[in-house]
Structures are given as structure tokens and as C-alpha cells.
Write a protein that holds these residues in place. Structure first.
Motif, PDB file in Angstrom:
ATOM      1  N   THR A 138      44.151  -4.506  20.898  1.00 40.26           N
ATOM      2  CA  THR A 138      44.993  -3.415  20.390  1.00 40.26           C
ATOM      3  C   THR A 138      44.337  -2.720  19.207  1.00 40.26           C
ATOM      4  OG1 THR A 138      46.177  -5.137  19.227  1.00 40.26           O
ATOM      5  CG2 THR A 138      47.243  -4.203  21.178  1.00 40.26           C
ATOM      6  N   GLY A 139      43.843  -3.544  18.251  1.00 43.57           N
ATOM      7  CA  GLY A 139      43.202  -2.960  17.079  1.00 43.57           C
ATOM      8  C   GLY A 139      41.958  -2.194  17.465  1.00 43.57           C
ATOM      9  N   ALA A 140      41.160  -2.821  18.351  1.00 43.73           N
ATOM     10  CA  ALA A 140      39.920  -2.194  18.768  1.00 43.73           C
ATOM     11  C   ALA A 140      40.196  -0.852  19.445  1.00 43.73           C
ATOM     12  CB  ALA A 140      39.171  -3.129  19.716  1.00 43.73           C
ATOM     13  N   SER A 156      42.154  15.134  11.595  1.00 45.15           N
ATOM     14  CA  SER A 156      43.366  14.370  11.882  1.00 45.15           C
ATOM     15  C   SER A 156      43.234  12.920  11.421  1.00 45.15           C
ATOM     16  CB  SER A 156      43.795  14.457  13.354  1.00 45.15           C
ATOM     17  OG  SER A 156      42.703  14.614  14.185  1.00 45.15           O
ATOM     18  N   VAL A 157      42.010  12.394  11.370  1.00 41.51           N
ATOM     19  CA  VAL A 157      41.830  11.066  10.774  1.00 41.51           C
ATOM     20  C   VAL A 157      42.281  11.127   9.311  1.00 41.51           C
ATOM     21  CG1 VAL A 157      40.175   9.245  10.195  1.00 41.51           C
ATOM     22  CG2 VAL A 157      39.906  10.525  12.316  1.00 41.51           C
ATOM     23  N   LEU A 158      41.873  12.199   8.622  1.00 41.35           N
ATOM     24  CA  LEU A 158      42.249  12.363   7.210  1.00 41.35           C
ATOM     25  C   LEU A 158      43.769  12.430   7.061  1.00 41.35           C
ATOM     26  CD1 LEU A 158      39.571  14.947   5.974  1.00 41.35           C
ATOM     27  CD2 LEU A 158      39.718  12.522   5.385  1.00 41.35           C
ATOM     28  N   VAL A 159      44.416  13.133   8.007  1.00 46.45           N
ATOM     29  CA  VAL A 159      45.878  13.252   7.951  1.00 46.45           C
ATOM     30  C   VAL A 159      46.519  11.878   8.148  1.00 46.45           C
ATOM     31  CG1 VAL A 159      47.909  14.200   9.124  1.00 46.45           C
ATOM     32  CG2 VAL A 159      45.913  15.663   8.691  1.00 46.45           C
ATOM     33  N   HIS A 160      46.004  11.126   9.138  1.00 44.90           N
ATOM     34  CA  HIS A 160      46.531   9.778   9.381  1.00 44.90           C
ATOM     35  C   HIS A 160      46.351   8.884   8.167  1.00 44.90           C
ATOM     36  CE1 HIS A 160      46.569  10.544  13.808  1.00 44.90           C
ATOM     37  NE2 HIS A 160      47.584   9.701  13.722  1.00 44.90           N
ATOM     38  N   ALA A 161      45.264   9.101   7.418  1.00 43.74           N
ATOM     39  CA  ALA A 161      44.926   8.204   6.308  1.00 43.74           C
ATOM     40  C   ALA A 161      45.732   8.509   5.050  1.00 43.74           C
ATOM     41  CB  ALA A 161      43.433   8.296   5.999  1.00 43.74           C
ATOM     42  N   ARG A 162      46.182   9.755   4.918  1.00 39.32           N
ATOM     43  CA  ARG A 162      46.861  10.156   3.673  1.00 39.32           C
ATOM     44  C   ARG A 162      48.153   9.373   3.460  1.00 39.32           C
ATOM     45  NH1 ARG A 162      46.084  13.636  -0.219  1.00 39.32           N
ATOM     46  NH2 ARG A 162      44.196  14.447   0.718  1.00 39.32           N
ATOM     47  N   GLY A 178      50.324  -9.168  15.994  1.00 34.95           N
ATOM     48  CA  GLY A 178      49.439  -8.108  16.460  1.00 34.95           C
ATOM     49  C   GLY A 178      48.678  -7.456  15.324  1.00 34.95           C
ATOM     50  N   VAL A 179      49.347  -7.306  14.185  1.00 37.61           N
ATOM     51  CA  VAL A 179      48.739  -6.592  13.063  1.00 37.61           C
ATOM     52  C   VAL A 179      48.379  -7.580  11.963  1.00 37.61           C
ATOM     53  CG1 VAL A 179      49.095  -4.805  11.334  1.00 37.61           C
ATOM     54  CG2 VAL A 179      50.044  -4.533  13.622  1.00 37.61           C
ATOM     55  N   GLY A 180      47.165  -7.449  11.449  1.00 43.92           N
ATOM     56  CA  GLY A 180      46.700  -8.358  10.413  1.00 43.92           C
ATOM     57  C   GLY A 180      46.973  -7.838   9.024  1.00 43.92           C
ATOM     58  N   THR A 181      46.132  -8.243   8.076  1.00 45.78           N
ATOM     59  CA  THR A 181      46.374  -7.885   6.680  1.00 45.78           C
ATOM     60  C   THR A 181      45.301  -6.934   6.145  1.00 45.78           C
ATOM     61  OG1 THR A 181      45.293  -9.982   6.156  1.00 45.78           O
ATOM     62  CG2 THR A 181      47.686  -9.910   6.022  1.00 45.78           C
ATOM     63  N   ALA A 182      44.023  -7.250   6.378  1.00 44.84           N
ATOM     64  CA  ALA A 182      42.949  -6.434   5.807  1.00 44.84           C
ATOM     65  C   ALA A 182      42.552  -5.312   6.768  1.00 44.84           C
ATOM     66  CB  ALA A 182      41.741  -7.305   5.501  1.00 44.84           C
ATOM     67  N   SER A 183      42.133  -4.182   6.203  1.00 43.34           N
ATOM     68  CA  SER A 183      41.653  -3.080   7.034  1.00 43.34           C
ATOM     69  C   SER A 183      40.153  -2.879   6.899  1.00 43.34           C
ATOM     70  CB  SER A 183      42.384  -1.785   6.664  1.00 43.34           C
ATOM     71  OG  SER A 183      43.741  -1.886   6.988  1.00 43.34           O
ATOM     72  N   LEU A 184      39.571  -3.469   5.863  1.00 43.04           N
ATOM     73  CA  LEU A 184      38.142  -3.275   5.631  1.00 43.04           C
ATOM     74  C   LEU A 184      37.551  -4.614   5.157  1.00 43.04           C
ATOM     75  CD1 LEU A 184      36.356  -0.697   5.796  1.00 43.04           C
ATOM     76  CD2 LEU A 184      36.576  -0.494   3.317  1.00 43.04           C
ATOM     77  N   MET A 185      36.301  -4.893   5.562  1.00 41.21           N
ATOM     78  CA  MET A 185      35.646  -6.136   5.137  1.00 41.21           C
ATOM     79  C   MET A 185      34.190  -5.836   4.801  1.00 41.21           C
ATOM     80  SD  MET A 185      36.865  -8.758   8.113  1.00 41.21           S
ATOM     81  CE  MET A 185      36.070  -7.822   9.387  1.00 41.21           C
ATOM     82  N   ALA A 236      43.263  -4.600  12.175  1.00 42.41           N
ATOM     83  CA  ALA A 236      43.450  -3.839  10.939  1.00 42.41           C
ATOM     84  C   ALA A 236      44.750  -3.038  10.993  1.00 42.41           C
ATOM     85  CB  ALA A 236      42.277  -2.900  10.729  1.00 42.41           C
ATOM     86  N   PRO A 237      45.570  -3.154   9.944  1.00 44.18           N
ATOM     87  CA  PRO A 237      46.803  -2.367   9.950  1.00 44.18           C
ATOM     88  C   PRO A 237      46.553  -0.870   9.724  1.00 44.18           C
ATOM     89  CG  PRO A 237      46.647  -3.689   7.946  1.00 44.18           C
ATOM     90  CD  PRO A 237      45.499  -4.080   8.811  1.00 44.18           C
ATOM     91  N   ASN A 238      45.395  -0.508   9.189  1.00 40.36           N
ATOM     92  CA  ASN A 238      45.177   0.880   8.804  1.00 40.36           C
ATOM     93  C   ASN A 238      43.736   1.315   9.104  1.00 40.36           C
ATOM     94  OD1 ASN A 238      45.141   3.403   7.620  1.00 40.36           O
ATOM     95  ND2 ASN A 238      45.385   2.656   5.522  1.00 40.36           N
ATOM     96  N   VAL A 239      43.477   1.599  10.377  1.00 37.33           N
ATOM     97  CA  VAL A 239      42.128   1.974  10.796  1.00 37.33           C
ATOM     98  C   VAL A 239      41.709   3.313  10.184  1.00 37.33           C
ATOM     99  CG1 VAL A 239      40.702   2.593  12.772  1.00 37.33           C
ATOM    100  CG2 VAL A 239      42.249   0.650  12.923  1.00 37.33           C
TER     101      VAL A 239
END
Lengths: 423, 285
Positions: A37-39, A52-58, A116-123, A332-335
Motif C-alpha cells: 500500500t505504501g509503495a 500537486s505533490v506540493l499541495v499534498h505536502a502542505r 497499514g500506516v507506520g510512524t516515520a515518513s523519512l529515514m 510511510a504516513p506522509n509520502v
């Protein structure tokens, strides 16, 4: 009384048994579909227009698991990167401790917990951690080629384009480069050894003044010896070879066994990590520390950990250079937020700031020619710190990493054949 | 079963649940059914850990350091509690190390006892040694000197507090009775104070020993690289570069759990014997 106790004990067992199915369900290897799912969402996100990635991230927040052991790195991430991500992209960055092996364990546990959803979005990852994460299907991707700033990456560099001979394949985005160096005090050791051969002579002439640590830095030193004693890095390239490894290992361990009676404490014990090495060097118990970052001496002098007369030293037989990367976990909860953060980390502005000697002095992954003109000038004008090594000699002596299995085996064999075998 | 009984069992179950769940998970991970690197049911991890001599060296060294430190701390606590019953200042000083976190105590030991540490510098300045390397090796050392000293220093206040509490709650009346019956100071100590102290302190001593067996922060900072303390060996395994070996950490964890459980059983047996004697007329007292 006894009857009541027995009943209570039975009750406890009943409760224990009742929770068992839940636990064993968690323990069963989870299906790969869930991890997809995350992938998938990372792949989907990578297919969207950047706007739109920027919009999703804001308005989102990004939890970043990384090594938090260096105040200079923490200051850069918390004090420079985080506020800019907030003001420009509306992203709240939260950096927390978590590195290498722990990352794999954490993600496996999260997958087993069935959420399904983890905690960290970046490693922050590289090398054998990247290999393990890929092997266990714990990384999202591919996504990193999608980042707008990826166009500036020095993709022609063997050190950056391959992570321990592995193709990042879009599952990690380069962040910085480092090179192994010895650290010594120019006052105490005015004419240090310049080659592995000279180092052996020096160790023998100065008993008790040299050692290496048990962690990542120490293993990198051993691999460097393997290149030097085994006919160069070329001998070990092209994937892991058992035969070549055994030959390389035996020559390294022969070297160590011959010299370890002249090591610190007669080779009976080894410092746990580079922090302990720095402490021993600063206190005058040993004459060489080492670091997987050629510029660590710069920041450690500034922090007052090492004397101002401390310098880095490259052995002419070649020293290992590698790149480090950021990856996005499968859950990642926030790709979107992670991608925007990774892109900002790659920006010439962030890369330049990171490389400044008074900040972190971490090597850039960008190509000086590819970056826009104003940055080209800035990068080349980066004042050479008097504690730092020249880019020319760094390039000349840089050797790439080989397959992660060399690292894994060298560490395991060193533990059983050297660390334990000493009388 | 009464409602009160039910509540009691529920409360205990709540406390036991994490241990039970952790034990079951460890069991699953030990046989290759859970955790990083799990690849299906197999006893290979169990066999590997049991056959690896470093496991037993580690357990032996851990018992040696934890045991020596517990003995040292207990002896000091017994002495201190008997001496300090009347001294409030003394008591306050004795419990001071309680406020220092374990990791801070270990760092302090490193700075104090290292070959380039404070003691070494003082010895050098005083002309006792010609150079720092002549100072005895006390950290990262195989005899575990700094670890044992730091362990004992950290656990001493807890044991002293317990001993003082034992003496205060039960000691004075019995001592008075003994005195009115004409016992001298030595007899009072031998027949009243000592048995009371020993019996009251035993659970705390067992707890300290069990705690020290699993202690990590001090061990990782002060122990040598060989043999490794059990806690450090377990941590090394759980983060092993070879994913397939990480399951071995859970085998080691289960071993540690078994050892602690065995200690509790031994302690319970000792107590049963003890209360038997008291019931039979207080032979010890």
C-alpha cells in the motif's frame, strides 16, 4: 489459601492463552500485499505533477528517523532545514533517533503489528541498511528520480550512483558524501605514517598507541586494509565472492594478529565506537582516532572535543568513500511530505549550507557544473577550512564501497576470530 | 470468587501481560516465526546460541560482575545501616548516589577511573606514577573493576535505605526486649539485628542482582569488548548486520528471563525455609 492461589494461577493462564492467538497472529509473516500500500502510494505520488505533490505536502508533518549523535548535524537539521520546510512548504519536520539496524527492526515490528500506516515518513540510510530494507521489502518506491532537484545530482560519480555497489533504483535519494580518514594530533605525531606499510611500522614502534573501534568505523578500516593488502578495490568489485573474501579477510587478520600485541591494551579490548576513540585521542591514551567523515575533525575541533592541532589523514593506499541517502518506508504516513523534504535536502541551497565547514562539512552530492550559475560560484568558493583536507587529495585517494556482504562478513568474523581469540 | 479477588487477578494479569506477551513474541522470534530476518520455523537459532561459547562466557562474566557488585553493595549497606541509624546527615549522604542516573554514573567512572582520568592525573601529579599508562587499567578491563565499582556505588543507597527501613520498623522493640533480658551489644547484633537485617534485605539483594544482570547503560560504557556483558551481547545480536542472526537476540533474552525467574524461585524457597524456622520458634532469632 492454596486452593485460591491455584485458581488465580489458572485464571492468569487463561488470560495468557486468550491473548496468545493475537500475538501469534502478529508473529505470522504478514502478506506482501499489505506492504504494497505504501509503495503504491509512493509510486502514485511520483506520477503526479510536482505542483500537486506540493499541495499534498502542505500542512503535513514528516517524522524523520536518523542518527542523532552529532550536535552539528542536529543543529543543521533542526535549526536550518526544519524552519525552511515550515515557512516555504508548510511542512513540520520532526527528526528523531533511529538508525541502521534499528530501522529494519522497527519496520518489521510495525508490519507484524498489522497496521497499514507506520510512524516515520523519512529515514537516513545507506549500504547494508539499504540492502536489508530492500531484501525485506520495507522501502517505498521508486520515487527519487522524480524530485526536481535530482537533475543536479552528480550521477556520473561512482560513489553516488552506487550505494555499496547497489543500484538505488529510485528507492533512495542521495544526501551527502563522506570519506574515511584517520585523525591525529600534529603536535604529538608531527610525521604520521602515510601508507598501510608505514602504519604497520609506526604501530610496532609505538606500542599501545593505536587501535580501531568495534562499530562501523572500525569495519570500514578493516575493509580499507583488505583493499590495500589484497591488490586494490578492483579485486573485490562485481558482487560478493566467497573465495575473494576469504583471501582478503585472511590477509587483514594476519596483519592485525601480527600487530595487535602493539595495539592499545595489547589488542585485548577495543573501544566501542568512534566517540570513545575521540575521547581516548583527546586524553592522550592513543595517537590515532578515525572517522567515516573526512571533515569530522573540523566539527570536533570546533566543538572542543579534539585539540586545535588535530588533523585528518588519508592513507595513500586509498580510503573508502561512500554516499548516504534518505529513503521512504513502505508504510510511510506522509509520502508527499517526505518527497518534498527529500527534494529540499537536495537543493543547491541546502547542500551548500550542509557543506560549509562551520555547519557540518558534509560533502555535496551535486555536480558543481550542473547546478545553476550562482551556486556554481558559491560551491567552488567554499572557503577551504584549514583543518580540512583538499578536494584533490580526497578525490585521488577515494575508493568505492564493495557489496554489503563484505561488510557483514568482516564484522562477524572479526568478532569471532579477532575480538574473542585474543588471550 | 469475590469481586475483590477478581480485581486482584485482573490487576496482576495487567502487570504480567507485557511479560507474557514479550515472552511469547521472543519465543516466536527465537524459532524464526517473527522479527527481522524470520524465515520460517527452525531451531537453528536456539542451537547456535547454545553452542556458541561466547554465550556462556558472557553469562559467566555477567554473573561475576553483577554478583561481585551485589556482594560489595550489600556488605557496604549492612555496615552503613548499622552505623548510620542515629545519623540523619550520614543517611542523607548515603542515599545521594540514588539521584544519579546510571548512565551519568558510568560516564563519571570513565572520567574518574580511566588511564587518563582524574585519579590517574592526581597520581601523576603526586609523583606516584611516571606516566598515565602506569595507572592500573580499570575501564574496558576484563576483571570489570570500574563496572563492579560503579554498579555497587549505584545500588548501595537502595540497599541501605531498605536496611534502615527494616531496622526502624522491627528493630527497636526487639532490641529493647533483648537488652532488658540482659543481652550485650554483640549478642544483640548477632541474635537480633543481623537475622532481622538479613531476612528483610534478602528480597532487595535478589532484586539488585537480577537488575544488574540486565543492566545495559553502564555495561556498554565500561565493559571490555570480550567477554561481552549479556545485555550488550543481546543488543549486538538484535542489530546484527546479518539479518538471519537477529533472532538470536530473542534466544538470549529468553535465557535472561529464565535466569531471573530461577533467581525468584531460589529466593521464594529460601523464604519458605526461613518462615518455617520462625514458625518453629524463631531458631534464627
Amino acid at each position: 489459601m492454596i486452593a485460591r492461589q491455584t485458581r488465580s494461577v489458572r485464571r492468569l493462564w487463561a488470560i495468557a492463552v486468550a491473548i496468545t492467538p493475537g500475538v501469534s497472529a502478529c508473529a505470522a509473516p504478514s502478506d506482501r500485499a499489505e506492504s504494497a500500500t505504501g509503495a503504491r502510494s509512493a509510486t502514485e505520488m511520483a506520477a503526479l505533477p510536482w505542483d500537486s505533490v506540493l499541495v499534498h505536502a502542505r500542512g503535513t508533518s514528516v517524522l524523520w528517523r536518523m542518527w542523532r549523535g552529532d550536535p552539528a548535524i542536529n543543529a543543521y537539521v533542526d535549526g536550518w532545514v526544519a524552519p525552511r520546510l515550515k515557512s516555504r512548504f508548510g511542512i513540520t519536520l520532526q527528526a528523531v533517533e533511529g538508525q541502521g539496524a534499528e530501522l529494519v527492526n522497527t519496520l518489521v515490528t510495525e508490519r507484524e503489528a498489522g497496521r497499514g500506516v507506520g510512524t516515520a515518513s523519512l529515514m537516513w540510510i545507506n549500504g547494508e541498511t539499504f540492502a536489508q530494507l530492500r531484501r525485506e521489502n520495507l522501502l517505498a518506491g521508486p520515487w527519487s528520480g522524480r524530485l526536481p532537484n535530482a537533475q543536479y545530482v552528480d550521477s556520473g560519480s561512482a560513489i553516488i550512483a552506487r550505494d555499496f555497489e547497489q543500484d538505488p533504483a529510485g528507492f533512495e535519494s542521495p544526501w551527502g558524501t563522506v570519506q574515511f580518514a584517520l585523525i591525529y594530533d600534529t603536535v604529538r605525531t608531527p610525521s604520521p605514517p602515510r601508507t598501510v606499510k608505514e602504519l604497520a611500522t609506526w604501530i610496532h614502534a609505538h606500542p599501545g598507541r593505536f587501535t580501531h573501534d568495534q562499530a562501523f568505523g572500525g569495519v570500514t578500516f578493516l575493509k580499507m586494509l583488505m583493499y590495500a593488502l589484497g591488490g586494490g578495490v578492483e579485486q573485490f568489485q562485481g558482487g560478493f565472492s566467497e573465495v575473494k573474501y576469504i583471501a582478503g579477510r585472511d590477509s587483514v587478520f594476519g596483519w592485525i594478529k601480527r600487530l595487535s600485541p602493539d595495539f592499545w591494551r595489547g589488542g585485548e579490548t577495543y573501544p566501542p565506537d568512534v566517540a570513545a576513540m575521540h575521547r581516548l585521542l583527546a586524553n592522550g591514551e592513543i595517537d590515532f582516532s578515525m572517522s567515516l567523515n573526512q571533515n569530522e575533525v573540523v566539527t570536533k575541533v570546533r566543538q572542543g572535543v579534539l585539540p586545535t592541532t588535530a588533523r585528518a589523514l588519508l592513507l595513500r593506499d586509498g580510503t573508502i568513500a561512500n554516499a548516504h541517502y534518505v529513503g521512504i518506508p513502505f508504510n510511510a504516513p506522509n509520502v508527499a511530505g517526505a518527497m518534498v523534504a527529500a527534494d529540499f535536502l537536495l537543493s543547491p541551497e541546502a547542500q551548500f549550507e550542509k557543506q560549509r565547514p562551520e555547519v557540518w562539512a558534509d560533502g555535496t552530492v551535486l555536480n558543481h557544473v550542473r547546478v545553476p550559475g550562482e551556486w556554481r560560484a558559491k560551491f567552488s568558493s567554499l572557503a577551504q577550512d584549514r583543518y580540512a583536507l583538499s578536494p584533490d587529495s580526497l578525490r585521488r585517494y577515494a575508493r568505492p564501497e564493495v557489496a554489503p556482504m563484505y561488510h557483514e562478513r568482516m564484522l562477524a568474523d572479526w568478532r569471532t576470530m579477532i575480538r574473542r581469540a585474543t588471550p | 470468587m469475590s469481586r475483590r479477588d477478581g480485581a486482584g487477578v485482573f490487576a496482576v494479569a495487567l502487570m504480567a501481560a507485557p511479560v507474557v506477551a514479550g515472552g511469547l513474541y521472543s519465543l516466536a522470534a527465537a524459532v524464526g516465526l517473527a522479527g527481522a530476518g524470520a524465515n520460517g520455523l527452525s531451531a537453528v537459532r536456539l542451537v547456535d546460541v547454545m553452542r556458541d561459547s561466547s554465550t556462556w562466557r558472557s553469562i559467566g562474566w555477567t554473573f561475576y560482575t553483577a554478583g561481585s557488585a551485589t556482594l560489595l553493595a550489600t556488605a557496604a549497606a549492612l555496615l552503613a545501616s548499622v552505623q548510620l541509624q542515629q545519623s540523619r546527615v550520614g543517611r542523607a549522604l548515603a542515599i545521594l548516589p540514588l539521584a544519579v542516573p546510571h548512565v551519568a554514573a558510568a560516564l563519571a567512572a570513565l572520567l574518574l577511573l580511566g588511564q587518563s582520568g582524574l585519579l590517574s592525573r592526581i597520581a601523576f601529579a603526586a609523583g606516584l606514577i611516571a606516566q598515565p599508562s602506569e595507572f592500573p587499567v580499570l575501564v574496558y578491563d576484563r576483571p570489570g573493576a570500574s563496572l563492579i565499582i560503579s554498579f555497587a556505588w549505584k545500588e548501595f543507597p537502595f540497599l541501605t535505605l531498605t536496611a534502615l527501613a527494616v531496622l526502624q520498623t522491627a528493630g527497636s522493640t526487639l532490641t529493647e526486649v533483648a537488652r532488658t533480658h540482659g543481652a550485650d551489644a554483640r549478642a544483640i547484633f548477632r541474635r537480633v539485628t543481623w537475622p532481622l537485617l538479613w531476612r528483610g534485605l534478602a528480597p532487595a539483594v535478589i532484586a539488585v542482582f537480577a537488575f544488574l544482570i540486565g543492566q545495559y547503560e553502564m555495561a556498554v560504557l565500561l565493559a571490555p569488548s570480550d567477554p561481552l556483558p549479556l545485555s550488550v551481547l543481546t543488543y549486538e545480536r538484535v542489530n546484527d548486520a546479518d539479518l538471519a542472526r537477529r533472532g538470536e537476540a530473542y534466544v538470549l533474552g529468553l535465557l535472561a528471563l529464565l535466569l531471573a525467574a530461577a533467581l525468584v524461585v531460589v529466593h521464594e524457597r529460601l523464604r519458605e525455609d526461613d518462615s518455617g524456622h520462625v514458625g518453629a520458634g524463631g531458631r534464627n532469632a
